[in-house]
Design a protein around this motif. Structure first.
Motif, PDB file in Angstrom:
ATOM      1  N   MET A  84       0.603  -0.865   0.278  1.00  0.00           N
ATOM      2  CA  MET A  84      -0.247  -0.560  -0.302  1.00  0.00           C
ATOM      3  C   MET A  84       0.930   0.871   0.167  1.00  0.00           C
ATOM      4  O   MET A  84       1.217   1.313   0.615  1.00  0.00           O
ATOM      5  CB  MET A  84      -0.583  -0.312   1.584  1.00  0.00           C
ATOM      6  N   GLY A  85       0.526   1.841  -0.943  1.00  0.00           N
ATOM      7  CA  GLY A  85       1.822   3.495  -1.287  1.00  0.00           C
ATOM      8  C   GLY A  85       0.954   5.038  -0.400  1.00  0.00           C
ATOM      9  O   GLY A  85      -0.505   3.971   0.259  1.00  0.00           O
ATOM     10  N   GLU A  86       1.329   5.910  -0.228  1.00  0.00           N
ATOM     11  CA  GLU A  86       0.800   6.439  -0.131  1.00  0.00           C
ATOM     12  C   GLU A  86      -0.199   7.364  -0.087  1.00  0.00           C
ATOM     13  O   GLU A  86      -1.071   6.798  -1.431  1.00  0.00           O
ATOM     14  CB  GLU A  86       2.044   7.745   0.183  1.00  0.00           C
ATOM     15  N   ARG A  87      -1.290   7.437   0.865  1.00  0.00           N
ATOM     16  CA  ARG A  87      -2.833   7.807   0.002  1.00  0.00           C
ATOM     17  C   ARG A  87      -2.878   9.785   0.203  1.00  0.00           C
ATOM     18  O   ARG A  87      -2.455   9.788   1.418  1.00  0.00           O
ATOM     19  CB  ARG A  87      -4.161   7.586   0.206  1.00  0.00           C
ATOM     20  N   TYR A  88      -3.398  10.280  -0.590  1.00  0.00           N
ATOM     21  CA  TYR A  88      -3.361  12.136  -0.356  1.00  0.00           C
ATOM     22  C   TYR A  88      -4.727  12.065  -0.459  1.00  0.00           C
ATOM     23  O   TYR A  88      -5.148  12.151  -1.266  1.00  0.00           O
ATOM     24  CB  TYR A  88      -2.232  12.706  -0.678  1.00  0.00           C
ATOM     25  N   LEU A  89      -5.440  13.017  -0.201  1.00  0.00           N
ATOM     26  CA  LEU A  89      -6.425  13.606  -0.366  1.00  0.00           C
ATOM     27  C   LEU A  89      -5.996  15.501  -1.381  1.00  0.00           C
ATOM     28  O   LEU A  89      -5.747  16.194  -1.255  1.00  0.00           O
ATOM     29  CB  LEU A  89      -8.297  14.352   0.065  1.00  0.00           C
ATOM     30  N   MET A  90      -5.672  15.213  -3.312  1.00  0.00           N
ATOM     31  CA  MET A  90      -5.524  15.774  -3.519  1.00  0.00           C
ATOM     32  C   MET A  90      -6.245  16.948  -5.136  1.00  0.00           C
ATOM     33  O   MET A  90      -7.325  15.964  -4.936  1.00  0.00           O
ATOM     34  CB  MET A  90      -3.939  15.456  -4.539  1.00  0.00           C
ATOM     35  N   LYS A  91      -6.324  17.645  -4.795  1.00  0.00           N
ATOM     36  CA  LYS A  91      -6.670  18.338  -6.529  1.00  0.00           C
ATOM     37  C   LYS A  91      -5.927  18.316  -7.246  1.00  0.00           C
ATOM     38  O   LYS A  91      -4.787  17.823  -7.832  1.00  0.00           O
ATOM     39  CB  LYS A  91      -6.640  19.899  -6.247  1.00  0.00           C
ATOM     40  N   GLY A  92      -6.791  17.721  -8.613  1.00  0.00           N
ATOM     41  CA  GLY A  92      -6.530  17.131 -10.291  1.00  0.00           C
ATOM     42  C   GLY A  92      -4.886  17.825 -10.343  1.00  0.00           C
ATOM     43  O   GLY A  92      -4.360  16.911 -10.386  1.00  0.00           O
ATOM     44  N   ASN A  93      -4.621  19.631 -10.060  1.00  0.00           N
ATOM     45  CA  ASN A  93      -3.749  19.930 -10.446  1.00  0.00           C
ATOM     46  C   ASN A  93      -2.432  19.310  -9.604  1.00  0.00           C
ATOM     47  O   ASN A  93      -1.448  19.759 -10.139  1.00  0.00           O
ATOM     48  CB  ASN A  93      -3.692  21.744 -11.024  1.00  0.00           C
ATOM     49  N   GLU A  94      -2.322  19.157  -8.865  1.00  0.00           N
ATOM     50  CA  GLU A  94      -1.906  19.512  -7.541  1.00  0.00           C
ATOM     51  C   GLU A  94      -1.430  17.772  -7.756  1.00  0.00           C
ATOM     52  O   GLU A  94      -0.063  17.904  -8.157  1.00  0.00           O
ATOM     53  CB  GLU A  94      -1.209  19.614  -5.965  1.00  0.00           C
ATOM     54  N   ALA A  95      -1.966  16.973  -7.983  1.00  0.00           N
ATOM     55  CA  ALA A  95      -1.667  15.126  -8.180  1.00  0.00           C
ATOM     56  C   ALA A  95      -0.522  15.545  -9.792  1.00  0.00           C
ATOM     57  O   ALA A  95       0.267  14.917  -9.790  1.00  0.00           O
ATOM     58  CB  ALA A  95      -2.785  14.824  -8.098  1.00  0.00           C
ATOM     59  N   ILE A  96      -0.879  16.285 -10.600  1.00  0.00           N
ATOM     60  CA  ILE A  96      -0.104  16.122 -11.365  1.00  0.00           C
ATOM     61  C   ILE A  96       1.266  16.773 -11.374  1.00  0.00           C
ATOM     62  O   ILE A  96       1.810  16.201 -11.988  1.00  0.00           O
ATOM     63  CB  ILE A  96      -0.665  17.317 -12.906  1.00  0.00           C
ATOM     64  N   ALA A  97       1.652  17.677 -10.676  1.00  0.00           N
ATOM     65  CA  ALA A  97       2.736  18.204  -9.669  1.00  0.00           C
ATOM     66  C   ALA A  97       3.402  17.550  -9.048  1.00  0.00           C
ATOM     67  O   ALA A  97       4.722  17.375  -9.534  1.00  0.00           O
ATOM     68  CB  ALA A  97       2.451  19.670  -9.516  1.00  0.00           C
ATOM     69  N   GLU A  98       3.142  16.844  -8.574  1.00  0.00           N
ATOM     70  CA  GLU A  98       3.233  15.794  -7.572  1.00  0.00           C
ATOM     71  C   GLU A  98       3.815  14.669  -8.115  1.00  0.00           C
ATOM     72  O   GLU A  98       5.389  14.301  -8.192  1.00  0.00           O
ATOM     73  CB  GLU A  98       2.401  15.124  -6.417  1.00  0.00           C
ATOM     74  N   ALA A  99       2.689  13.911  -8.949  1.00  0.00           N
ATOM     75  CA  ALA A  99       3.604  12.966 -10.036  1.00  0.00           C
ATOM     76  C   ALA A  99       4.891  13.301 -10.978  1.00  0.00           C
ATOM     77  O   ALA A  99       6.039  12.468 -10.492  1.00  0.00           O
ATOM     78  CB  ALA A  99       1.966  12.641 -10.883  1.00  0.00           C
ATOM     79  N   ALA A 100       4.983  14.580 -11.126  1.00  0.00           N
ATOM     80  CA  ALA A 100       5.672  14.827 -12.455  1.00  0.00           C
ATOM     81  C   ALA A 100       6.625  14.780 -11.636  1.00  0.00           C
ATOM     82  O   ALA A 100       8.040  13.948 -12.067  1.00  0.00           O
ATOM     83  CB  ALA A 100       5.984  16.241 -12.715  1.00  0.00           C
ATOM     84  N   LEU A 101       7.217  15.858 -10.049  1.00  0.00           N
ATOM     85  CA  LEU A 101       8.286  15.150  -9.617  1.00  0.00           C
ATOM     86  C   LEU A 101       8.735  13.788  -9.264  1.00  0.00           C
ATOM     87  O   LEU A 101      10.103  13.830  -9.269  1.00  0.00           O
ATOM     88  CB  LEU A 101       8.039  16.000  -8.302  1.00  0.00           C
ATOM     89  N   ARG A 102       7.991  13.088  -9.000  1.00  0.00           N
ATOM     90  CA  ARG A 102       7.940  11.474  -8.345  1.00  0.00           C
ATOM     91  C   ARG A 102       8.370  11.011 -10.362  1.00  0.00           C
ATOM     92  O   ARG A 102       9.220  10.131  -9.955  1.00  0.00           O
ATOM     93  CB  ARG A 102       6.447  11.138  -7.960  1.00  0.00           C
ATOM     94  N   ALA A 103       8.425  11.598 -11.359  1.00  0.00           N
ATOM     95  CA  ALA A 103       8.953  11.072 -12.609  1.00  0.00           C
ATOM     96  C   ALA A 103      10.011  11.294 -12.544  1.00  0.00           C
ATOM     97  O   ALA A 103      10.630  11.290 -13.063  1.00  0.00           O
ATOM     98  CB  ALA A 103       7.773  11.061 -13.329  1.00  0.00           C
ATOM     99  N   GLY A 104      10.774  12.709 -12.060  1.00  0.00           N
ATOM    100  CA  GLY A 104      12.312  12.945 -12.477  1.00  0.00           C
ATOM    101  C   GLY A 104      12.093  14.188 -12.812  1.00  0.00           C
ATOM    102  O   GLY A 104      13.079  14.750 -13.245  1.00  0.00           O
TER     103      GLY A 104
END
Length: 351
Positions: free
Chosen positions: A1-21
């Motif tokens: 099980m990974g980390e779970r957050y309640l997030m706005k869509g735009n913020e999820a995109i930004a966080e995903a980009a950072l995690r993707a390098g």
């Protein structure tokens, strides 16, 4: 099980980009995607990356060109009018075969438009809004979870093929909040970067990144190389979801936000004895033509539902190739069809 957050869509995109390098972000604020820039401005320095609010969308896309030339993972984001301003740079980057990710949280239009949801940028994204024979991979999420997952995938695809990859959402997806489960570790697929302009250290020949090919014979060969790459992508990177299609009376085709609404229409139709299938293209390009081959003879008709005047419907008609009628229902200006409207259209077609 990974980390779970309640997030706005735009913020999820930004966080995903950072995690993707992603370590470089260049953009310019425009609603309804400005939270991406806000998030990047706050978080990028903490991971040793670079955030620049450019003086314009034109400047931002050319900064992407420069950073991508060095092989770093880079992203920009905007909304419809801003994406229009980036088109020249998008064509140049495509010709130079540079990997990067572009996010378009679509406005309604034409013109300045409003910040309510729309899908009027489909043609611009999949047919090439700039000049020349180029393509971008275009991913269309329908949830905040998919915004995260497909953003990571966008960087992998961009690196793998040295191509621009676009995430295309709308104001609902960008602004809505949903639970997102992040993986403990992302599957990062980095392509070969031996072409990058990182300095020779006097140990190899210099690399040149260019989008200028003046001689017609040379330019044609470069174009043929690009087309061969696009064909490879069409063979290997199609993503599509189909539901309830095996013996459907009618198959609805929808992407993004509208696909969420159609899912509820399917339940309502079932109560009235109508079996409705759904084909949801996740890659708008490459378009999932083979999925239509698979189900072309099943329904009485196909219906595309879009937040525009009729754009993806043209690709559906090409894919169905006359084997069954293809109908269209759409709303514009930021208006969203109600479930009852779509169900009424289905009943009208099946009379």
């Amino acid at each position: 099980m990974g980390e779970r957050y309640l997030m706005k869509g735009n913020e999820a995109i930004a966080e995903a980009a950072l995690r993707a390098g992603c370590r470089c972000y260049f953009g310019y604020p425009i609603t309804p995607q400005t939270e991406i820039a806000h998030y990047m401005a706050k978080k990028m320095p903490k991971v040793g990356g670079s955030f620049v609010q450019a003086e314009s969308e034109t400047a931002a896309i050319n900064m992407v060109y420069g950073a991508a030339s060095t092989g770093v993972r880079v992203m920009t984001s905007s909304s419809s009018p801003g994406i229009s301003l980036k088109q020249e740079g998008i064509s140049y980057i495509s010709c130079a075969e540079l990997p990067a990710v572009i996010v378009n949280i679509v406005r309604c239009g034409p013109g300045l438009g409003g910040i309510l949801p729309a899908q009027g940028d489909y043609f611009q994204a999949v047919k090439g809004g700039g000049h020349g024979d180029y393509k971008m991979v275009v991913l269309a999420p329908l949830s905040v979870q998919e915004l995260y997952e497909l953003t990571v995938e966008a960087f992998n695809i961009a690196d793998k093929y040295r191509i621009l990859t676009m995430i295309m959402g709308d104001g609902i997806l960008g602004q809505m909040m949903e639970m997102v489960e992040f993986k403990e570790e992302e599957n990062i697929v980095r392509g070969d970067k031996s072409w990058a302009t990182t300095g020779t250290n006097m140990e190899r020949d210099k690399n040149v990144v260019t989008s200028i090919y003046i001689e017609p014979e040379v330019l044609e060969q470069h174009n043929l190389k690009l087309q061969a790459k696009y064909k490879m992508i069409e063979e290997n990177e199609v993503r599509v979801e189909s539901y309830n299609c095996e013996d459907a009376d009618i198959i609805v085709v929808a992407f993004g936000t509208i696909a969420r609404i159609v899912s509820n229409v399917i339940k309502q139709a079932e109560k009235e004895g109508i079996k409705v299938g759904l084909i949801r293209p996740i890659t708008l390009w490459p378009f999932p033509k083979e999925e239509f081959e698979k189900y072309a003879k099943v329904p009485k008709a196909f219906l595309t539902v879009e937040l525009n005047a009729g754009q993806m419907v043209e690709d559906v008609r090409l894919a169905v190739n006359g084997r069954k009628p293809v109908y269209f229902y759409g709303r514009m200006g930021g208006m969203i069809p109600k479930e009852a409207e779509i169900l009424d259209k289905i009943k009208e077609i099946l009379k």
